[in-house]
Design a protein around this motif. Structure first.
Motif, PDB file in Angstrom:
ATOM      1  N   LEU A 158       1.228  -1.267   0.306  1.00 47.25           N
ATOM      2  CA  LEU A 158      -0.120  -0.097  -0.098  1.00 47.25           C
ATOM      3  C   LEU A 158       1.443   1.254   0.008  1.00 47.25           C
ATOM      4  CD1 LEU A 158      -3.030  -0.939   2.394  1.00 47.25           C
ATOM      5  CD2 LEU A 158      -3.144  -0.832  -0.437  1.00 47.25           C
ATOM      6  N   ILE A 159       2.017   1.128   0.731  1.00 45.46           N
ATOM      7  CA  ILE A 159       3.106   2.665   0.526  1.00 45.46           C
ATOM      8  C   ILE A 159       3.442   2.596  -0.559  1.00 45.46           C
ATOM      9  CG2 ILE A 159       5.253   3.081   1.617  1.00 45.46           C
ATOM     10  CD1 ILE A 159       4.001   1.366   4.044  1.00 45.46           C
ATOM     11  N   VAL A 160       4.178   1.685  -1.813  1.00 44.65           N
ATOM     12  CA  VAL A 160       4.392   1.793  -2.254  1.00 44.65           C
ATOM     13  C   VAL A 160       2.797   1.833  -3.349  1.00 44.65           C
ATOM     14  CG1 VAL A 160       5.345   0.542  -4.637  1.00 44.65           C
ATOM     15  CG2 VAL A 160       6.163  -0.347  -2.405  1.00 44.65           C
ATOM     16  N   PHE A 161       1.974   1.365  -3.542  1.00 46.13           N
ATOM     17  CA  PHE A 161       1.176   2.581  -4.608  1.00 46.13           C
ATOM     18  C   PHE A 161       0.366   3.370  -3.720  1.00 46.13           C
ATOM     19  CE2 PHE A 161       1.334  -1.991  -5.651  1.00 46.13           C
ATOM     20  CZ  PHE A 161       0.856  -1.600  -7.407  1.00 46.13           C
ATOM     21  N   PHE A 162       0.613   4.186  -2.688  1.00 41.71           N
ATOM     22  CA  PHE A 162       0.535   5.333  -2.835  1.00 41.71           C
ATOM     23  C   PHE A 162       0.522   6.443  -3.591  1.00 41.71           C
ATOM     24  CE2 PHE A 162       1.419   9.098   0.444  1.00 41.71           C
ATOM     25  CZ  PHE A 162       0.054   9.491   0.232  1.00 41.71           C
ATOM     26  N   PHE A 163       2.973   6.524  -3.267  1.00 44.14           N
ATOM     27  CA  PHE A 163       3.244   6.891  -4.146  1.00 44.14           C
ATOM     28  C   PHE A 163       3.552   6.769  -5.361  1.00 44.14           C
ATOM     29  CE2 PHE A 163       5.853   7.014   0.031  1.00 44.14           C
ATOM     30  CZ  PHE A 163       6.096   8.101  -0.352  1.00 44.14           C
ATOM     31  N   ILE A 164       2.722   5.454  -6.338  1.00 43.40           N
ATOM     32  CA  ILE A 164       2.406   5.507  -7.317  1.00 43.40           C
ATOM     33  C   ILE A 164       1.648   6.461  -7.739  1.00 43.40           C
ATOM     34  CG2 ILE A 164       1.805   4.030  -9.469  1.00 43.40           C
ATOM     35  CD1 ILE A 164       3.822   1.772  -8.079  1.00 43.40           C
ATOM     36  N   LEU A 165       0.268   5.977  -6.646  1.00 39.01           N
ATOM     37  CA  LEU A 165      -1.030   7.020  -6.765  1.00 39.01           C
ATOM     38  C   LEU A 165      -0.444   8.386  -7.091  1.00 39.01           C
ATOM     39  CD1 LEU A 165      -4.335   7.344  -7.340  1.00 39.01           C
ATOM     40  CD2 LEU A 165      -4.100   7.265  -4.982  1.00 39.01           C
ATOM     41  N   ALA A 254      11.375   5.149  -0.962  1.00 39.10           N
ATOM     42  CA  ALA A 254      10.002   4.682   0.163  1.00 39.10           C
ATOM     43  C   ALA A 254      10.498   3.654   0.074  1.00 39.10           C
ATOM     44  CB  ALA A 254       8.988   4.871  -0.141  1.00 39.10           C
ATOM     45  N   VAL A 255      10.880   2.375  -0.246  1.00 44.24           N
ATOM     46  CA  VAL A 255      10.923   0.777  -0.900  1.00 44.24           C
ATOM     47  C   VAL A 255      12.210   0.883   0.301  1.00 44.24           C
ATOM     48  CG1 VAL A 255      11.455  -1.143  -2.418  1.00 44.24           C
ATOM     49  CG2 VAL A 255       9.969   0.790  -3.705  1.00 44.24           C
ATOM     50  N   LEU A 256      13.040   1.841  -0.289  1.00 49.20           N
ATOM     51  CA  LEU A 256      14.699   1.049   0.434  1.00 49.20           C
ATOM     52  C   LEU A 256      14.395   0.907   1.722  1.00 49.20           C
ATOM     53  CD1 LEU A 256      17.722   1.076  -0.167  1.00 49.20           C
ATOM     54  CD2 LEU A 256      17.922   3.757  -0.064  1.00 49.20           C
ATOM     55  N   VAL A 257      14.036   2.254   2.063  1.00 50.96           N
ATOM     56  CA  VAL A 257      13.809   3.111   4.101  1.00 50.96           C
ATOM     57  C   VAL A 257      13.039   1.553   5.008  1.00 50.96           C
ATOM     58  CG1 VAL A 257      12.649   4.603   5.507  1.00 50.96           C
ATOM     59  CG2 VAL A 257      14.186   5.210   3.686  1.00 50.96           C
ATOM     60  N   PHE A 258      11.118   1.795   4.251  1.00 52.05           N
ATOM     61  CA  PHE A 258      10.188   1.068   4.713  1.00 52.05           C
ATOM     62  C   PHE A 258      11.004  -0.187   4.192  1.00 52.05           C
ATOM     63  CE2 PHE A 258       7.796   4.713   3.788  1.00 52.05           C
ATOM     64  CZ  PHE A 258       7.109   5.078   5.507  1.00 52.05           C
ATOM     65  N   GLY A 259      11.811  -1.017   3.428  1.00 55.74           N
ATOM     66  CA  GLY A 259      11.575  -2.366   3.296  1.00 55.74           C
ATOM     67  C   GLY A 259      12.621  -2.612   4.125  1.00 55.74           C
ATOM     68  N   GLY A 260      13.529  -1.837   4.331  1.00 57.15           N
ATOM     69  CA  GLY A 260      14.813  -2.144   4.982  1.00 57.15           C
ATOM     70  C   GLY A 260      13.655  -2.212   6.752  1.00 57.15           C
ATOM     71  N   ALA A 275      12.716  -9.011  -3.350  1.00 54.45           N
ATOM     72  CA  ALA A 275      11.631  -8.822  -5.451  1.00 54.45           C
ATOM     73  C   ALA A 275      10.972  -7.305  -4.884  1.00 54.45           C
ATOM     74  CB  ALA A 275      10.572 -10.191  -3.949  1.00 54.45           C
ATOM     75  N   PHE A 276      11.039  -6.903  -4.171  1.00 60.18           N
ATOM     76  CA  PHE A 276      10.146  -4.923  -4.255  1.00 60.18           C
ATOM     77  C   PHE A 276      10.532  -4.512  -4.880  1.00 60.18           C
ATOM     78  CE2 PHE A 276       6.808  -6.483  -1.258  1.00 60.18           C
ATOM     79  CZ  PHE A 276       6.154  -5.706  -1.379  1.00 60.18           C
ATOM     80  N   PHE A 277      12.242  -4.857  -5.318  1.00 62.98           N
ATOM     81  CA  PHE A 277      12.910  -4.140  -5.738  1.00 62.98           C
ATOM     82  C   PHE A 277      12.830  -4.056  -6.910  1.00 62.98           C
ATOM     83  CE2 PHE A 277      15.275  -2.164  -2.004  1.00 62.98           C
ATOM     84  CZ  PHE A 277      15.859  -0.641  -2.313  1.00 62.98           C
TER      85      PHE A 277
END
Length: 569
Positions: A158-165, A254-260, A275-277
């Motif tokens: 949801l965090i990733v797709f929020f930025f996509i939105l 966002a992916v780097l920080v939240f994924g970490g 996989a997320f990256f």
């Protein structure tokens, strides 16, 4: 408008669906790679499962070979489909332009029309190929990625797709400004084409008046406007591109920080993180594609708007619903209480005008400039329609006659002869394209131009240059007469056919015209009285209508306007 655009896909729907199928396979294969990579990192490598490592290595090679074929199909046949749609549109547009009446061409520049036919449709071709494919593929990639990722970790997805939105919203908001700028570039593109066409067409006049600097200044001005319009377009595109890149950068952060963080909390594995990256890279590709598609749509759709505007143009002169087809007409022409004025004029050119021309009769029209002599010749073939009254051929209103049937029975010889670039033979054949070579030669002989043609090195295959610049005025005129001989129409209109020629050439051409008009209903419009003295009837026109009529001798004896003209020559 959109429905009409979609309609162009119908003829190529098999290729269209195959293109989408190939693109779908490519998208599906793209989604597989991060999933397999996740399994490698979290399962095969930690568990030292060499068999699966090698097996899926070969599987991926095979899948990428399939992807190679799909990629080729999309890039080759997708563009083929686009060019076919472009071809269909171009043919439809040219066909439509052929149906438009004289009023349209009075008000539109040739260069602008050329831009519609050639320039704008190129962008429409790219848009018609890429847009459906890009949107379809992007939707598959976004939907497939969301489904796979949400099964890994809901909140992270949801965090990733929020930025996509946010990225999609920004792109949509900037679309209007880009469209506005794109339309302006279209308008200036038409202006620069018109200026080039006008300047090159009049290059000899420019040289004669030594106005090269004047033409350069005009061209520089319109080129600067063209450059300014693109500067605005690129400014808007710069905002659009830099803004989207910024949101993409934020997405990576966002992916780097939240994924970490989620790895630290043991909510996802290292394989999931990777996989997320990887999915992010695959998501960025369709997003960038969508962004480029938006830019492409701005250019293509603004061009399509021009195309659609012409296609929706309704000519004022249309074929009747139940047309009359005339075959072997006798050639009787009647003007009955005709009133006419041009769109650009406030005054009637003809008012309550009446005229009867019997079959086979030769009638000449003389008078001052602007009294409607040439207008009479334009109303007979319906280049323009009367506002009041009727124009009849063999007692049938020309508005009730099939336009092709009407005009195929009328021949024109005008002062301003148009000669096409090509050979002399091709220009004569324009009178009847299906005629044989022997018929072309016969027509040339009757027009007294055969001997001149045979004196040329290439004879009938001699190229005449742009607008016939390699020919003299008299030679061009005789070629136009040969055209009419080849057409062999029962009705003939001679509009100032010899007024721009010297006396010797005029006498030579007059012999050809006399031969041409023999046995045909002929209307002659002339300033030189020497060319109309043998007419069956001469009409003197003024702004009040017909003021004198009779034979040459009768009008001279009357001692009025015609006699004054005769005595002045």
């Amino acid at each position: 408008m959109l429905k009409t655009f979609i309609g162009y896909y119908k003829k190529h729907q098999v290729l269209f669906y195959l293109d989408l199928l190939a693109a779908t396979i490519m998208s599906g294969l793209n989604l597989l790679f991060p999933v397999i990579t996740n399994n490698y990192i979290d399962d095969y490598i930690p568990n030292e499962n060499m068999q699966m490592i090698i097996t899926f290595g070969f599987v991926m090679i095979g899948l990428y070979i399939v992807r190679l074929g799909c990629n080729f199909f999309v890039n080759y046949y997708g563009h083929v489909m686009g060019t076919r749609i472009e071809r269909d549109m171009r043919i439809d547009l040219f066909k439509k332009i052929q149906t438009l009446d004289s009023n349209y061409f009075d008000d539109h520049k040739t260069g602008s029309i050329m831009t519609y036919i050639v320039g704008h449709l190129r962008d429409i071709s790219e848009m018609s190929h890429h847009t459906p494919e890009n949107i379809f593929v992007s939707m598959i990639m976004l939907t497939g990625s969301f489904i796979i990722l949400v099964n890994i970790h809901v909140l992270f997805t949801l965090i990733v797709f929020f930025f996509i939105l946010l990225l999609i919203i920004f792109s949509a908001l900037r679309r209007k400004q880009m469209m506005k700028a794109s339309r302006r570039t279209r308008a200036t593109h038409e202006d620069i084409n018109s200026e080039v066409e006008n300047s090159i067409g009049g290059i000899r006049l420019t040289k004669a008046f030594t106005n090269e600097d004047f033409e350069l200044n005009k061209f520089t001005r319109v080129t600067n406007l063209y450059q300014d319009s693109y500067r605005e377009f690129y400014f808007q595109m710069g905002i659009f591109s830099s803004g989207t890149n910024f949101f993409i950068d934020m997405l990576y952060v966002a992916v780097l920080v939240f994924g970490g963080y989620f790895v630290y909390e043991n909510q996802i594995t290292i394989g999931n993180y990777v996989a997320f990256f990887m999915f992010l890279n695959y998501l960025i590709q369709p997003i960038r594609t969508l962004i480029m598609t938006i830019e492409q749509v701005q250019k293509g759709w603004s061009g399509y708007e021009k195309f659609y505007k012409i296609m929706e143009e309704n000519p004022s002169i249309n074929n009747p619903e139940n047309p009359v087809f005339i075959t072997n007409p006798k050639g009787k022409i009647v003007f009955k209480n005709v009133t006419f004025q041009y769109d650009s004029s406030q005054n009637d050119v003809l008012s309550n005008f009446n005229l009867v021309v019997t079959p086979g009769q030769k009638v000449a029209l003389v008078g001052e400039t602007g009294v409607g002599k040439s207008t009479v010749s334009k109303l007979i073939p319906r280049f323009y329609d009367v506002q009041e009254g009727e124009v009849l051929i063999d007692d049938v209103n020309v508005k009730d006659i099939d336009i092709f049937s009407l005009r195929s029975n009328i021949g024109h010889v005008q002062q301003d002869v148009y000669i096409f670039f090509g050979s002399i033979k091709d220009n004569i054949l324009y009178g009847r394209p299906e005629a044989t070579y022997e018929e072309v030669i016969d027509a040339a002989k009757q027009a007294n131009i055969h001997e001149f043609i045979m004196s040329l090195d290439d004879g009938y295959e001699t190229l005449v240059g742009e607008r016939g610049v390699k020919l003299s005025g008299g030679q061009k005129q005789r070629i136009s007469i040969a055209r009419v001989f080849l057409k062999n129409p029962p009705i003939l209109i001679l509009d100032e056919a010899t007024s721009s020629l010297d006396n010797i050439t005029e006498r030579l051409i007059q012999k050809s015209l006399d031969k041409l008009s023999k046995g045909r209903t002929t209307i002659v419009i002339a300033h030189r009285l020497s060319t109309i003295q043998n007419s069956d009837k001469i009409l003197v026109l003024s702004k009040e209508g017909i003021t004198e009529q009779g034979t040459h001798d009768e009008l001279v004896k009357q001692g009025n306007y015609y006699a004054t003209l005769h005595n002045a020559t």
